[in-house]
Design a protein around this motif. Structure first.
Motif, PDB file in Angstrom:
ATOM      1  N   GLU A  48     -61.117 -16.548  21.045  1.00  0.00           N
ATOM      2  CA  GLU A  48     -61.670 -15.317  21.469  1.00  0.00           C
ATOM      3  C   GLU A  48     -61.302 -14.585  22.966  1.00  0.00           C
ATOM      4  O   GLU A  48     -60.854 -13.391  22.898  1.00  0.00           O
ATOM      5  N   LYS A  49     -61.308 -15.743  23.882  1.00  0.00           N
ATOM      6  CA  LYS A  49     -60.849 -15.288  25.416  1.00  0.00           C
ATOM      7  C   LYS A  49     -59.341 -14.849  25.090  1.00  0.00           C
ATOM      8  O   LYS A  49     -59.130 -13.898  26.113  1.00  0.00           O
ATOM      9  N   GLU A  50     -58.612 -15.790  24.469  1.00  0.00           N
ATOM     10  CA  GLU A  50     -57.192 -15.327  24.726  1.00  0.00           C
ATOM     11  C   GLU A  50     -56.542 -13.989  23.921  1.00  0.00           C
ATOM     12  O   GLU A  50     -55.952 -13.247  24.286  1.00  0.00           O
ATOM     13  N   LEU A  51     -57.205 -13.654  22.766  1.00  0.00           N
ATOM     14  CA  LEU A  51     -56.818 -12.558  21.786  1.00  0.00           C
ATOM     15  C   LEU A  51     -57.641 -11.402  22.111  1.00  0.00           C
ATOM     16  O   LEU A  51     -57.237 -10.210  21.654  1.00  0.00           O
ATOM     17  N   PHE A  52     -58.755 -11.661  22.545  1.00  0.00           N
ATOM     18  CA  PHE A  52     -59.570 -10.251  22.918  1.00  0.00           C
ATOM     19  C   PHE A  52     -58.793  -9.352  23.996  1.00  0.00           C
ATOM     20  O   PHE A  52     -59.043  -8.098  23.943  1.00  0.00           O
ATOM     21  N   LEU A  57     -52.734 -25.368  21.624  1.00  0.00           N
ATOM     22  CA  LEU A  57     -51.509 -25.137  20.908  1.00  0.00           C
ATOM     23  C   LEU A  57     -51.786 -25.158  19.435  1.00  0.00           C
ATOM     24  O   LEU A  57     -51.461 -24.540  18.662  1.00  0.00           O
ATOM     25  N   LEU A  58     -52.478 -26.339  19.011  1.00  0.00           N
ATOM     26  CA  LEU A  58     -52.870 -26.385  17.517  1.00  0.00           C
ATOM     27  C   LEU A  58     -53.776 -25.273  17.096  1.00  0.00           C
ATOM     28  O   LEU A  58     -53.470 -24.861  15.959  1.00  0.00           O
ATOM     29  N   TYR A  59     -54.792 -24.873  17.886  1.00  0.00           N
ATOM     30  CA  TYR A  59     -55.584 -23.413  17.396  1.00  0.00           C
ATOM     31  C   TYR A  59     -54.480 -22.443  17.335  1.00  0.00           C
ATOM     32  O   TYR A  59     -54.928 -21.559  16.427  1.00  0.00           O
ATOM     33  N   LEU A  60     -53.743 -22.254  18.276  1.00  0.00           N
ATOM     34  CA  LEU A  60     -52.783 -20.937  18.500  1.00  0.00           C
ATOM     35  C   LEU A  60     -52.051 -20.947  17.130  1.00  0.00           C
ATOM     36  O   LEU A  60     -51.681 -19.965  16.521  1.00  0.00           O
ATOM     37  N   TYR A  61     -51.790 -22.101  16.702  1.00  0.00           N
ATOM     38  CA  TYR A  61     -50.612 -22.168  15.461  1.00  0.00           C
ATOM     39  C   TYR A  61     -51.383 -22.699  14.148  1.00  0.00           C
ATOM     40  O   TYR A  61     -50.654 -23.278  13.225  1.00  0.00           O
ATOM     41  N   GLY A  62     -52.798 -22.382  14.026  1.00  0.00           N
ATOM     42  CA  GLY A  62     -53.329 -22.377  12.680  1.00  0.00           C
ATOM     43  C   GLY A  62     -54.091 -23.641  12.414  1.00  0.00           C
ATOM     44  O   GLY A  62     -54.647 -23.430  11.181  1.00  0.00           O
ATOM     45  N   PHE A  63     -54.179 -24.736  13.339  1.00  0.00           N
ATOM     46  CA  PHE A  63     -54.758 -25.817  12.853  1.00  0.00           C
ATOM     47  C   PHE A  63     -56.350 -25.619  12.991  1.00  0.00           C
ATOM     48  O   PHE A  63     -56.618 -24.948  13.958  1.00  0.00           O
ATOM     49  N   PRO A  64     -57.154 -26.360  12.348  1.00  0.00           N
ATOM     50  CA  PRO A  64     -58.833 -26.399  12.364  1.00  0.00           C
ATOM     51  C   PRO A  64     -59.232 -26.865  13.643  1.00  0.00           C
ATOM     52  O   PRO A  64     -58.440 -27.634  14.603  1.00  0.00           O
ATOM     53  N   GLU A  65     -60.404 -26.883  13.829  1.00  0.00           N
ATOM     54  CA  GLU A  65     -61.216 -27.310  15.215  1.00  0.00           C
ATOM     55  C   GLU A  65     -61.149 -28.974  15.151  1.00  0.00           C
ATOM     56  O   GLU A  65     -61.018 -29.583  14.221  1.00  0.00           O
ATOM     57  N   ALA A 113     -54.203 -13.372  10.751  1.00  0.00           N
ATOM     58  CA  ALA A 113     -54.655 -12.091  11.203  1.00  0.00           C
ATOM     59  C   ALA A 113     -53.823 -11.036  11.533  1.00  0.00           C
ATOM     60  O   ALA A 113     -54.161  -9.954  11.949  1.00  0.00           O
ATOM     61  N   GLY A 114     -52.611 -11.555  11.148  1.00  0.00           N
ATOM     62  CA  GLY A 114     -51.367 -10.787  11.414  1.00  0.00           C
ATOM     63  C   GLY A 114     -50.624 -10.489  12.796  1.00  0.00           C
ATOM     64  O   GLY A 114     -49.895  -9.753  13.282  1.00  0.00           O
ATOM     65  N   ILE A 115     -51.259 -11.703  13.739  1.00  0.00           N
ATOM     66  CA  ILE A 115     -50.754 -11.422  15.120  1.00  0.00           C
ATOM     67  C   ILE A 115     -49.232 -11.960  15.156  1.00  0.00           C
ATOM     68  O   ILE A 115     -49.112 -13.037  14.577  1.00  0.00           O
ATOM     69  N   PRO A 116     -48.381 -11.209  15.699  1.00  0.00           N
ATOM     70  CA  PRO A 116     -47.051 -11.601  15.620  1.00  0.00           C
ATOM     71  C   PRO A 116     -46.596 -12.964  16.379  1.00  0.00           C
ATOM     72  O   PRO A 116     -47.258 -13.246  17.274  1.00  0.00           O
ATOM     73  N   ILE A 159     -48.125 -14.834  19.998  1.00  0.00           N
ATOM     74  CA  ILE A 159     -48.725 -16.454  19.860  1.00  0.00           C
ATOM     75  C   ILE A 159     -47.604 -17.467  20.686  1.00  0.00           C
ATOM     76  O   ILE A 159     -48.181 -18.009  21.468  1.00  0.00           O
ATOM     77  N   ASP A 160     -46.525 -17.179  20.839  1.00  0.00           N
ATOM     78  CA  ASP A 160     -45.455 -17.942  21.685  1.00  0.00           C
ATOM     79  C   ASP A 160     -45.902 -17.577  23.224  1.00  0.00           C
ATOM     80  O   ASP A 160     -45.645 -18.364  23.933  1.00  0.00           O
ATOM     81  N   LYS A 161     -45.958 -16.425  23.511  1.00  0.00           N
ATOM     82  CA  LYS A 161     -46.539 -15.757  24.658  1.00  0.00           C
ATOM     83  C   LYS A 161     -47.726 -16.449  25.236  1.00  0.00           C
ATOM     84  O   LYS A 161     -47.732 -16.918  26.478  1.00  0.00           O
ATOM     85  N   ILE A 162     -48.612 -16.500  24.608  1.00  0.00           N
ATOM     86  CA  ILE A 162     -49.851 -17.150  24.820  1.00  0.00           C
ATOM     87  C   ILE A 162     -49.928 -18.569  25.017  1.00  0.00           C
ATOM     88  O   ILE A 162     -50.346 -19.375  25.912  1.00  0.00           O
ATOM     89  N   ALA A 163     -49.128 -19.399  24.161  1.00  0.00           N
ATOM     90  CA  ALA A 163     -49.020 -20.624  24.400  1.00  0.00           C
ATOM     91  C   ALA A 163     -48.089 -21.039  25.567  1.00  0.00           C
ATOM     92  O   ALA A 163     -48.484 -21.994  26.044  1.00  0.00           O
ATOM     93  N   ASP A 164     -47.265 -20.238  25.823  1.00  0.00           N
ATOM     94  CA  ASP A 164     -46.371 -20.679  27.235  1.00  0.00           C
ATOM     95  C   ASP A 164     -47.299 -20.351  28.490  1.00  0.00           C
ATOM     96  O   ASP A 164     -47.097 -21.106  29.347  1.00  0.00           O
ATOM     97  N   ASP A 165     -48.296 -19.555  28.297  1.00  0.00           N
ATOM     98  CA  ASP A 165     -49.188 -19.318  29.637  1.00  0.00           C
ATOM     99  C   ASP A 165     -50.002 -20.507  29.433  1.00  0.00           C
ATOM    100  O   ASP A 165     -50.488 -21.200  30.783  1.00  0.00           O
ATOM    101  N   VAL A 166     -50.447 -21.068  28.334  1.00  0.00           N
ATOM    102  CA  VAL A 166     -51.271 -22.073  28.306  1.00  0.00           C
ATOM    103  C   VAL A 166     -50.636 -23.396  29.045  1.00  0.00           C
ATOM    104  O   VAL A 166     -51.308 -24.226  29.694  1.00  0.00           O
ATOM    105  N   ILE A 167     -49.374 -23.595  28.654  1.00  0.00           N
ATOM    106  CA  ILE A 167     -48.494 -24.726  29.100  1.00  0.00           C
ATOM    107  C   ILE A 167     -48.449 -24.774  30.589  1.00  0.00           C
ATOM    108  O   ILE A 167     -48.547 -25.694  31.324  1.00  0.00           O
ATOM    109  N   LYS A 168     -48.160 -23.725  31.140  1.00  0.00           N
ATOM    110  CA  LYS A 168     -47.908 -23.210  32.453  1.00  0.00           C
ATOM    111  C   LYS A 168     -49.223 -23.420  33.201  1.00  0.00           C
ATOM    112  O   LYS A 168     -49.117 -24.167  34.200  1.00  0.00           O
TER     113      LYS A 168
END
Length: 308
Positions: free
Chosen positions: A63-67, A145-153, A86-89, A93-102
């Motif tokens: 919610e926080k990252e995609l909103f 990273l798991l959540y961004l790339y489709g894994f469950p909770e 959800a059709g997010i390119p 997703i890669d951009k958000i993942a890079d921000d998370v890692i940083k």
């Protein structure tokens, strides 16, 4: 004079040796979560997840990252299913993942440097904290990273501090990927494929705890056990070096954390959950077939680090 000098040196050596032994005993007693007298990666995971702020709520995170970028209906779809559904390119997703890692990298490096700076044997108690903090931030990055790339909770108890064996083994596989352990990649991709086609939960649990994936988990855990023992000893030595120890420790953590996270990101971005066009390798297919059949495999895998 010579005898007195030798006696003094011998006394210093004995005291240092006793201090090292005492330090290692203290660390083992602090980190040994299951009481078996050994320090394994499962102990570290259990200890880290008890640290406040380590557990990440999948719904809140997405919610926080995609909103910031998408309307509520797309965000809701990503939470209900996954971002790819959800059709997010993939680029977003890669951009958000890079921000998370940083973000997580900067956090863990600062903590490592702060804990290592004071020096001296009196700071031995910071060694468990240093390790738990490092793996705590690693687990935070892993969940995101798991959540961004489709894994469950990631499943925990109601307080969010207790993990079952299935969950711990899933995390061990991810840590194997992060550390370049050959075989972990295919296991994670096979799990993603199984989840994408709706494999029964009991089959996945069996695969992780006594079935197809378990021998890989067991071998990775053994590998981590040896590595942790070595790192604890070198960590004890590091703490005896004032200030410089902290600078070196934080620097090593800073440069080591990023490639670990990117190994996991690269594995997760090309699975059946995140990429509809994903093509299974022969090894991934074999593991997937074993998961689906519920086969129990009692074999030892030789754990090898990927040179790349």
């Amino acid at each position: 004079m010579e005898k007195e000098k030798k006696k003094t040196i011998s006394g210093i050596y004995d005291k240092s040796k006793d201090a090292i032994i005492k330090t290692k005993d203290t660390v083992i007693n602090t980190l040994d979560q299951n009481g078996d007298g050994q320090i394994g990666i499962d102990d570290i995971i259990i200890a880290a997840v008890k640290t406040p702020g380590v557990r990440v709520s999948r719904a809140s995170f997405l919610e926080k990252e995609l909103f910031k970028y998408y309307p509520q209906d797309i965000v809701d779809d990503a939470i209900a299913f996954n971002p790819a559904h959800a059709g997010i390119p993939a680029k977003m997703i890669d951009k958000i993942a890079d921000d998370v890692i940083k973000f997580e990298r900067n956090c863990v490096s600062g903590v490592s440097a702060a804990l290592g700076a004071p020096g001296g044997w009196a700071m031995a108690a910071t060694i468990p904290a240093d390790i738990i903090q490092y793996y705590g931030y690693t687990l935070r990055a892993t969940q995101k990273l798991l959540y961004l790339y489709g894994f469950p909770e990631i499943e925990t108890d109601e307080e969010g501090i207790k993990l079952d064996s299935e969950t711990i083994n899933s995390i061990i596989l991810c840590l194997g990927v992060m550390n370049g352990v050959v075989g972990a990649n295919n296991a994670v991709k096979a799990m993603a494929h199984a989840l994408a086609i709706g494999v029964e939960k009991q089959l996945m649990k069996k695969a992780l705890t006594k079935g197809a994936v378990f021998p890989i988990v067991r071998s990775i855990a053994k590998w981590f056990g040896v590595r942790l023992t070595k790192s604890l000893f070198t960590g004890a030595i590091k703490k005896a070096i004032p200030v410089v120890g902290g600078v070196v420790g934080g620097g090593i953590t800073f440069f080591a954390f990023k490639p670990c996270c990117y190994r996991l990101k690269d594995a997760l971005k090309d699975t059946r959950l995140s990429n509809p066009e994903h093509k299974c390798t022969k090894e991934e297919t074999e593991i997937l077939d074993d998961i689906m059949s519920g086969k129990i495999i009692d074999a030892d895998y030789e754990v090898v680090e990927d040179e790349n």
